[in-house]
Scaffold this active site. Sequence first.
Site, PDB file in Angstrom:
ATOM      1  N   HIS A 157      53.552  28.861 -41.240  1.00  8.84           N
ATOM      2  CA  HIS A 157      52.530  29.912 -41.200  1.00  8.84           C
ATOM      3  C   HIS A 157      51.267  29.393 -41.874  1.00  8.84           C
ATOM      4  O   HIS A 157      51.275  29.062 -43.066  1.00  8.84           O
ATOM      5  CB  HIS A 157      53.072  31.147 -41.921  1.00  8.84           C
TER       6      HIS A 157
ATOM      7  N   ASP B 194      47.545  30.149 -42.958  1.00  8.77           N
ATOM      8  CA  ASP B 194      46.616  31.245 -43.238  1.00  8.77           C
ATOM      9  C   ASP B 194      45.177  30.751 -43.224  1.00  8.77           C
ATOM     10  O   ASP B 194      44.792  29.929 -44.054  1.00  8.77           O
ATOM     11  CB  ASP B 194      46.932  31.861 -44.604  1.00  8.77           C
TER      12      ASP B 194
ATOM     13  N   GLY C  62      44.743  38.346 -47.908  1.00  7.30           N
ATOM     14  CA  GLY C  62      43.771  37.653 -48.762  1.00  7.30           C
ATOM     15  C   GLY C  62      44.388  36.706 -49.774  1.00  7.30           C
ATOM     16  O   GLY C  62      43.848  35.645 -50.034  1.00  7.30           O
ATOM     17  N   PHE C  63      45.533  37.090 -50.323  1.00  9.28           N
ATOM     18  CA  PHE C  63      46.123  36.272 -51.390  1.00  9.28           C
ATOM     19  C   PHE C  63      47.642  36.243 -51.299  1.00  9.28           C
ATOM     20  O   PHE C  63      48.256  37.227 -50.858  1.00  9.28           O
ATOM     21  CB  PHE C  63      45.706  36.833 -52.764  1.00  9.28           C
ATOM     22  N   GLY C  64      48.214  35.129 -51.758  1.00  9.05           N
ATOM     23  CA  GLY C  64      49.666  35.033 -51.854  1.00  9.05           C
ATOM     24  C   GLY C  64      50.132  35.669 -53.163  1.00  9.05           C
ATOM     25  O   GLY C  64      49.320  35.986 -54.042  1.00  9.05           O
TER      26      GLY C  64
ATOM     27  N   GLY D 149      54.778  39.316 -49.740  1.00 12.51           N
ATOM     28  CA  GLY D 149      55.818  39.763 -50.662  1.00 12.51           C
ATOM     29  C   GLY D 149      57.226  39.698 -50.094  1.00 12.51           C
ATOM     30  O   GLY D 149      58.144  40.325 -50.634  1.00 12.51           O
TER      31      GLY D 149
HETATM   32  C1  DX5 Z   1      48.247  36.889 -47.362  1.00 14.30           C
HETATM   33  C2  DX5 Z   1      48.757  35.882 -46.373  1.00 14.30           C
HETATM   34  C3  DX5 Z   1      50.179  35.556 -46.550  1.00 14.30           C
HETATM   35  C4  DX5 Z   1      50.541  35.013 -47.915  1.00 14.30           C
HETATM   36  C5  DX5 Z   1      51.928  35.480 -48.233  1.00 14.30           C
HETATM   37  O1  DX5 Z   1      47.028  37.346 -46.948  1.00 14.30           O
HETATM   38  O2  DX5 Z   1      48.601  36.339 -45.053  1.00 14.30           O
HETATM   39  O3  DX5 Z   1      50.669  34.718 -45.520  1.00 14.30           O
HETATM   40  O4  DX5 Z   1      50.478  33.637 -48.021  1.00 14.30           O
HETATM   41  O5  DX5 Z   1      52.251  35.056 -49.505  1.00 14.30           O
HETATM   42  P1  DX5 Z   1      53.503  35.649 -50.292  1.00 14.30           P
HETATM   43  O6  DX5 Z   1      54.715  35.396 -49.452  1.00 14.30           O
HETATM   44  O7  DX5 Z   1      53.467  34.905 -51.567  1.00 14.30           O
HETATM   45  O8  DX5 Z   1      53.246  37.129 -50.473  1.00 14.30           O
HETATM   46 ZN    ZN Z   2      49.585  35.224 -43.461  1.00 15.96          ZN
END
Ligand code: DX5
Ligand code: ZN
Length: 220
Positions: free
Chosen positions: A32, A34, A141-143, A176
Amino acid sequence: MIKISPSILSCDYSKMGEEFENMKRCGADWLHIDVMDGHFVPNITLGAPLVKCLRKCSDLVFDVHLMISDPQKYIPDFAAAGADVITFHIESDSDVNETIETILENGCIPALSVKPGTAVEEVFPYLDKLGMVLVMTVEPGFGGQGFMSDMMPKVKKLREEISRRNLTVDIQVDGGVSLKTIGACAEAGANVFVAGSAIFGSSDPKATISQMKELAARYF
Ligand code: DX5
Ligand code: ZN
């Protein structure tokens, strides 16, 4: 049918090639990727030139998640760079039908995503043309954000609509997703699971991916 798609947002960007090879060894089905433009979401990641380089490092399916304001403009670039599945947001500025057509014309699988605040019914008119729908389980936006379990009714509604219409559209969840939350996602009807921090933050990513598959498989 069940696919695990590690989000490379959480990988070590100084050794992406190795990280990609390692994910394959660990049993990942897709990767995946991003893509963020600092406009549609408040973060910037990478563009098509980097995807093109990374294509040399892996033969896994490139699952490209475009979190950008004008996805249609960049579809040919990402397709040429080696994207397989291209996901864009219904909340973006591009025309949805035209963007789906452009993805198809460029030989990729079209997927449409909804942010947490968007009703899933908004994708129903496009379902016939889509390979996948992504239901975001965090604000994009963020992991590393917390899983929004209140998105599960949207996944359920979508799975019911896909079954009712006898379609074969994948349902992806992103945000998440972990060993704790994947079961709820699968139970609601998701079959493609994106996980960034849960996989790259694991001391044993191979075991994590295999446990994720096992937990999801209970509902198939
Ligand atoms: C968030 C991204 C996700 C993110 C998920 O905007 O689209 O793909 O990387 O990260 P996790 O699994 O840590 O929530
Ligand atoms: Zn994503």
